[in-house]
Scaffold this motif. Sequence first.
Motif, PDB file in Angstrom:
ATOM      1  N   SER A  15       0.546  -9.835   4.854  1.00 27.19           N
ATOM      2  CA  SER A  15       0.876  -8.387   5.135  1.00 27.19           C
ATOM      3  C   SER A  15       1.854  -8.078   3.844  1.00 27.19           C
ATOM      4  O   SER A  15       1.606  -6.751   3.162  1.00 27.19           O
ATOM      5  CB  SER A  15       1.827  -8.306   6.289  1.00 27.19           C
ATOM      6  N   ASP A  16       2.618  -8.805   3.108  1.00 25.84           N
ATOM      7  CA  ASP A  16       3.233  -8.448   1.884  1.00 25.84           C
ATOM      8  C   ASP A  16       2.230  -8.195   0.873  1.00 25.84           C
ATOM      9  O   ASP A  16       2.560  -7.226   0.034  1.00 25.84           O
ATOM     10  CB  ASP A  16       4.286  -9.466   1.220  1.00 25.84           C
ATOM     11  N   ASP A  17       1.199  -8.911   0.801  1.00 27.23           N
ATOM     12  CA  ASP A  17       0.186  -8.743  -0.381  1.00 27.23           C
ATOM     13  C   ASP A  17      -0.435  -7.448   0.088  1.00 27.23           C
ATOM     14  O   ASP A  17      -1.010  -6.895  -0.989  1.00 27.23           O
ATOM     15  CB  ASP A  17      -0.637 -10.046  -0.509  1.00 27.23           C
ATOM     16  N   ASP A  18      -0.779  -7.039   1.194  1.00 34.77           N
ATOM     17  CA  ASP A  18      -1.235  -5.964   1.569  1.00 34.77           C
ATOM     18  C   ASP A  18      -0.739  -4.693   0.791  1.00 34.77           C
ATOM     19  O   ASP A  18      -1.315  -3.955   0.545  1.00 34.77           O
ATOM     20  CB  ASP A  18      -1.433  -5.971   3.192  1.00 34.77           C
ATOM     21  N   PHE A  19       0.566  -4.671   0.933  1.00 38.49           N
ATOM     22  CA  PHE A  19       1.409  -3.712   0.502  1.00 38.49           C
ATOM     23  C   PHE A  19       1.165  -3.709  -0.875  1.00 38.49           C
ATOM     24  O   PHE A  19       0.909  -2.476  -1.758  1.00 38.49           O
ATOM     25  CB  PHE A  19       2.777  -3.996   0.860  1.00 38.49           C
ATOM     26  N   SER A  20       1.132  -4.773  -1.705  1.00 32.39           N
ATOM     27  CA  SER A  20       1.038  -4.702  -3.290  1.00 32.39           C
ATOM     28  C   SER A  20      -0.438  -4.359  -3.592  1.00 32.39           C
ATOM     29  O   SER A  20      -0.770  -3.478  -4.340  1.00 32.39           O
ATOM     30  CB  SER A  20       1.122  -6.244  -3.515  1.00 32.39           C
ATOM     31  N   SER A  21      -1.376  -4.875  -2.613  1.00 31.96           N
ATOM     32  CA  SER A  21      -2.693  -4.575  -3.066  1.00 31.96           C
ATOM     33  C   SER A  21      -3.094  -2.972  -2.776  1.00 31.96           C
ATOM     34  O   SER A  21      -3.503  -2.207  -3.676  1.00 31.96           O
ATOM     35  CB  SER A  21      -3.540  -5.289  -2.159  1.00 31.96           C
ATOM     36  N   SER A  36       0.452   6.296   4.059  1.00 30.38           N
ATOM     37  CA  SER A  36       1.719   6.701   4.735  1.00 30.38           C
ATOM     38  C   SER A  36       2.397   5.804   5.726  1.00 30.38           C
ATOM     39  O   SER A  36       3.569   5.798   5.879  1.00 30.38           O
ATOM     40  CB  SER A  36       1.634   7.971   5.174  1.00 30.38           C
ATOM     41  N   LYS A  37       1.535   4.754   5.972  1.00 32.70           N
ATOM     42  CA  LYS A  37       2.165   3.496   6.824  1.00 32.70           C
ATOM     43  C   LYS A  37       3.232   2.755   6.197  1.00 32.70           C
ATOM     44  O   LYS A  37       4.224   2.269   6.838  1.00 32.70           O
ATOM     45  CB  LYS A  37       1.194   2.567   7.410  1.00 32.70           C
ATOM     46  N   TYR A  38       3.496   2.866   4.828  1.00 34.60           N
ATOM     47  CA  TYR A  38       4.427   2.187   4.211  1.00 34.60           C
ATOM     48  C   TYR A  38       5.727   3.175   4.195  1.00 34.60           C
ATOM     49  O   TYR A  38       6.563   2.658   3.595  1.00 34.60           O
ATOM     50  CB  TYR A  38       3.902   1.845   2.860  1.00 34.60           C
ATOM     51  N   PHE A  39       5.783   4.353   4.658  1.00 33.82           N
ATOM     52  CA  PHE A  39       7.239   5.001   4.681  1.00 33.82           C
ATOM     53  C   PHE A  39       7.928   4.193   5.539  1.00 33.82           C
ATOM     54  O   PHE A  39       9.150   4.314   5.232  1.00 33.82           O
ATOM     55  CB  PHE A  39       6.938   6.193   5.653  1.00 33.82           C
ATOM     56  N   TYR A  40       7.533   3.366   6.396  1.00 34.97           N
ATOM     57  CA  TYR A  40       8.547   3.096   7.654  1.00 34.97           C
ATOM     58  C   TYR A  40       9.234   1.640   7.440  1.00 34.97           C
ATOM     59  O   TYR A  40       8.954   0.493   8.143  1.00 34.97           O
ATOM     60  CB  TYR A  40       7.728   2.919   9.013  1.00 34.97           C
ATOM     61  N   ARG A 225      11.269   1.611  -1.781  1.00 33.77           N
ATOM     62  CA  ARG A 225      10.777   0.542  -1.162  1.00 33.77           C
ATOM     63  C   ARG A 225       9.672  -0.380  -2.223  1.00 33.77           C
ATOM     64  O   ARG A 225       9.721  -1.614  -2.473  1.00 33.77           O
ATOM     65  CB  ARG A 225       9.598   0.793   0.058  1.00 33.77           C
ATOM     66  N   ILE A 226       8.881   0.408  -2.873  1.00 34.90           N
ATOM     67  CA  ILE A 226       7.794   0.027  -4.096  1.00 34.90           C
ATOM     68  C   ILE A 226       8.741  -0.670  -5.216  1.00 34.90           C
ATOM     69  O   ILE A 226       8.588  -1.996  -5.547  1.00 34.90           O
ATOM     70  CB  ILE A 226       7.074   0.978  -4.747  1.00 34.90           C
ATOM     71  N   ASN A 227       9.913  -0.047  -5.527  1.00 33.85           N
ATOM     72  CA  ASN A 227      10.893  -0.799  -6.788  1.00 33.85           C
ATOM     73  C   ASN A 227      11.547  -2.002  -5.863  1.00 33.85           C
ATOM     74  O   ASN A 227      11.335  -2.999  -6.769  1.00 33.85           O
ATOM     75  CB  ASN A 227      11.796   0.101  -6.667  1.00 33.85           C
ATOM     76  N   ARG A 228      11.851  -2.075  -4.634  1.00 33.98           N
ATOM     77  CA  ARG A 228      12.605  -3.349  -4.095  1.00 33.98           C
ATOM     78  C   ARG A 228      11.574  -4.482  -3.990  1.00 33.98           C
ATOM     79  O   ARG A 228      11.748  -5.450  -4.441  1.00 33.98           O
ATOM     80  CB  ARG A 228      13.567  -2.822  -2.961  1.00 33.98           C
ATOM     81  N   GLU A 229      10.457  -4.208  -3.358  1.00 30.54           N
ATOM     82  CA  GLU A 229       9.590  -5.049  -2.923  1.00 30.54           C
ATOM     83  C   GLU A 229       8.420  -5.512  -3.858  1.00 30.54           C
ATOM     84  O   GLU A 229       7.712  -6.510  -3.701  1.00 30.54           O
ATOM     85  CB  GLU A 229       8.920  -4.673  -1.521  1.00 30.54           C
ATOM     86  N   LEU A 280      -0.657  11.390  -3.547  1.00 26.43           N
ATOM     87  CA  LEU A 280      -0.879  11.804  -2.189  1.00 26.43           C
ATOM     88  C   LEU A 280      -0.326  10.738  -1.327  1.00 26.43           C
ATOM     89  O   LEU A 280      -0.717   9.549  -1.565  1.00 26.43           O
ATOM     90  CB  LEU A 280      -2.371  11.892  -1.773  1.00 26.43           C
ATOM     91  N   VAL A 281       0.627  11.246  -0.369  1.00 22.19           N
ATOM     92  CA  VAL A 281       1.352   9.996   0.596  1.00 22.19           C
ATOM     93  C   VAL A 281       1.175  10.221   1.930  1.00 22.19           C
ATOM     94  O   VAL A 281       1.323   9.385   2.621  1.00 22.19           O
ATOM     95  CB  VAL A 281       2.794  10.050   0.021  1.00 22.19           C
ATOM     96  N   GLU A 282       0.791  11.594   2.392  1.00 24.60           N
ATOM     97  CA  GLU A 282       0.445  11.749   3.703  1.00 24.60           C
ATOM     98  C   GLU A 282      -0.244  13.010   4.097  1.00 24.60           C
ATOM     99  O   GLU A 282      -0.178  14.155   3.364  1.00 24.60           O
ATOM    100  CB  GLU A 282       1.824  11.896   4.410  1.00 24.60           C
ATOM    101  N   TYR A 283      -1.080  13.102   4.996  1.00 29.56           N
ATOM    102  CA  TYR A 283      -1.779  14.074   5.624  1.00 29.56           C
ATOM    103  C   TYR A 283      -1.202  14.438   7.029  1.00 29.56           C
ATOM    104  O   TYR A 283      -0.836  13.340   7.910  1.00 29.56           O
ATOM    105  CB  TYR A 283      -3.317  14.093   5.756  1.00 29.56           C
ATOM    106  N   SER A 284      -0.965  15.493   7.548  1.00 24.16           N
ATOM    107  CA  SER A 284      -0.544  15.916   8.900  1.00 24.16           C
ATOM    108  C   SER A 284      -1.544  16.926   9.488  1.00 24.16           C
ATOM    109  O   SER A 284      -1.157  18.034   9.281  1.00 24.16           O
ATOM    110  CB  SER A 284       1.080  16.317   8.876  1.00 24.16           C
TER     111      SER A 284
END
Length: 322
Positions: A15-21, A36-40, A225-229, A280-284
Amino acid sequence: MIPTCAAQTPADATSDDDFSSDVLKGMARTPKRVPSKYFYDARGSQLFEQICEQPEYYLTRTELGILESNVADIAAALGPHALLVEYGSGSGIKTRLLLDALDEPVGYVPVEISPSALDASVENLAEEFPDIDMLPVTADFTQPVDLPSPDETARRTVVFFPGSTLGNFEQAEAISLLRTMCIEMGRNGAAIVGIDLKKDNAILEAAYNDAAGVTRDFTLNLLTRINRELDADFDLGQFDHRAHYNALAGRIETHIVSRKDQTVRIGECKVDFARDEAMLVEYSCKYSQEDFAAMAAKAGLRVVRTWMDSNHWFAVQMLERA
């Protein structure tokens, strides 16, 4: 510009590598994009709760009002002894309203990718509903899930998907998710889905650009979050939040915009941003009743009941197999 080490992301990701990838692959796209799922993360979730309290953000209070006014009717339409399956861990008032109104529900299955969010949801609800079998599933709800069986046989399976979250998916993805619902609800099942309806552009854009700047903080927290993780060095002061309504596509499009030509390091990678370049980070997505019915039909579903507010800004739809 392509990140200088985009090809080094792991194929068999945790899951951590999914974020990086996902971030590095997104930086290699044109335009750049981050899901956008990485907002949370924890801070993002707190900020979203604050967004829901902003006067411009009508969605949450409007849907809640619809549920409060019509929950008895919704429960009657669903019938007794239902197994309630919720996409996302619903620890809030909407889930409580429906569970309380249903006639002897046999179980509650929250499907949530975050174990911590899932545990908190189930712990809170189990105290309030000790007679309902709590059956949490840690999984990505966008993929088919093997649902657990409650101790008591359910008369029907009901998928609950409030919050207009369906609108965060592009149409092909939304249809695929509705097909997954169709499979999981079974022949006699149903779904209750919240959707945001098309309306005046100014109302829509204000909802995603609140005067207090909470949505801006929420969007830019993704960079924090990207900076931290991922050991990155985004300077948040050099990026802006932008959300506008694309009337042709029928959706709010949210971007993070670079204020200048700059290079950002993400781990061992370097990523170039041009001045005014938008990531782009989100569609609504926003729907008309006809739009949504047509999309549901492509997934093998039909709208059988609709509950709306007096302004016709938001709709709670009940779906069954076509």
